[in-house]
Design a protein around this motif. Structure first.
Motif, mmCIF file in Angstrom:
data_model
loop_
_atom_site.group_PDB
_atom_site.id
_atom_site.type_symbol
_atom_site.label_atom_id
_atom_site.label_comp_id
_atom_site.label_asym_id
_atom_site.label_seq_id
_atom_site.Cartn_x
_atom_site.Cartn_y
_atom_site.Cartn_z
ATOM 1 N N VAL A 140 0.677 9.711 0.191
ATOM 2 C CA VAL A 140 2.012 10.040 0.697
ATOM 3 C C VAL A 140 2.795 10.851 -0.339
ATOM 4 N N GLY A 141 2.729 10.460 -1.604
ATOM 5 C CA GLY A 141 3.435 11.208 -2.649
ATOM 6 C C GLY A 141 2.904 12.619 -2.792
ATOM 7 N N ALA A 152 6.183 4.102 0.097
ATOM 8 C CA ALA A 152 5.089 3.899 1.058
ATOM 9 C C ALA A 152 4.116 2.846 0.535
ATOM 10 N N GLY A 153 3.842 2.861 -0.766
ATOM 11 C CA GLY A 153 2.999 1.817 -1.356
ATOM 12 C C GLY A 153 3.632 0.445 -1.215
ATOM 13 N N GLY A 154 4.948 0.366 -1.357
ATOM 14 C CA GLY A 154 5.644 -0.905 -1.164
ATOM 15 C C GLY A 154 5.590 -1.391 0.267
ATOM 16 N N ILE A 155 5.700 -0.473 1.214
ATOM 17 C CA ILE A 155 5.610 -0.852 2.627
ATOM 18 C C ILE A 155 4.221 -1.393 2.945
ATOM 19 N N TRP A 209 6.771 -2.071 -6.568
ATOM 20 C CA TRP A 209 6.851 -0.714 -6.041
ATOM 21 C C TRP A 209 8.303 -0.251 -5.913
ATOM 22 N N ALA A 210 9.181 -1.136 -5.457
ATOM 23 C CA ALA A 210 10.592 -0.777 -5.289
ATOM 24 C C ALA A 210 11.251 -0.474 -6.635
ATOM 25 N N LEU A 234 -2.276 1.666 -3.785
ATOM 26 C CA LEU A 234 -2.337 2.817 -4.681
ATOM 27 C C LEU A 234 -2.783 4.080 -3.956
ATOM 28 N N ILE A 235 -3.784 3.921 -3.076
ATOM 29 C CA ILE A 235 -4.284 5.087 -2.338
ATOM 30 C C ILE A 235 -3.209 5.636 -1.410
ATOM 31 N N ILE A 236 -2.526 4.759 -0.671
ATOM 32 C CA ILE A 236 -1.467 5.198 0.251
ATOM 33 C C ILE A 236 -0.324 5.837 -0.536
#
Length: 144
Positions: free
Chosen positions: A56-57, A35-38, A7-8, A50-52
């Protein structure tokens, strides 16, 4: 490679692409990827990540679009001082000629050339006027 690292890296690539595009929309997508990485660091599965990231995006993009930095509607270039440097400048009108339709027109010297000037729905008095709009080679002015 761990999921959060993926993700990063993806977020970093999108930020680099955003630098080339000149908009903030890809940056908002990168925020969703962060946010997906967190969520990945917390330990949720890939579907939740993926959903988060998508939520968020998407929300960040919608908020950007609604903000003052978002998409501006079609701006009339004839009235936009960011497009035309003459908007807001002053001209000195010596005398007005009333036309049959109630408008007033004149000829003025402006920036080394003669221009047609038009004043709508006002009594035309000699003096200084501010350029409000440009239509071809005609200056539309308003009183100072």
């Amino acid at each position: 490679m761990n999921a959060w690292m993926t993700w990063a890296v993806l977020a970093g690539v999108v930020v680099i692409l955003e630098l080339f595009s000149g908009t903030f929309y890809l940056l908002m997508i990168a925020i969703g990827m962060v946010a997906g990485g967190i969520v990945a660091i917390i330990g949720f599965g890939s579907s939740v990540q993926l959903i988060i990231a998508a939520i968020v995006g998407s929300l960040a993009t919608i908020f950007l679009h609604k903000s003052k930095y978002g998409w501006k509607g079609n701006v009339n270039a004839a009235r936009d001082p960011n497009v035309n440097m003459d908007i807001g400048q002053t001209v000195d009108v010596q005398n007005w000629h009333q036309q049959s339709n109630g408008h007033f027109s004149a000829r003025v010297a402006y920036r080394g050339a003669m221009w047609d000037v038009e004043l709508h729905h006002r009594d035309g008095d000699a003096g200084q006027y501010v350029i409000h709009e440009i239509q071809g080679s005609k200056l539309i002015v308003k009183p100072m």
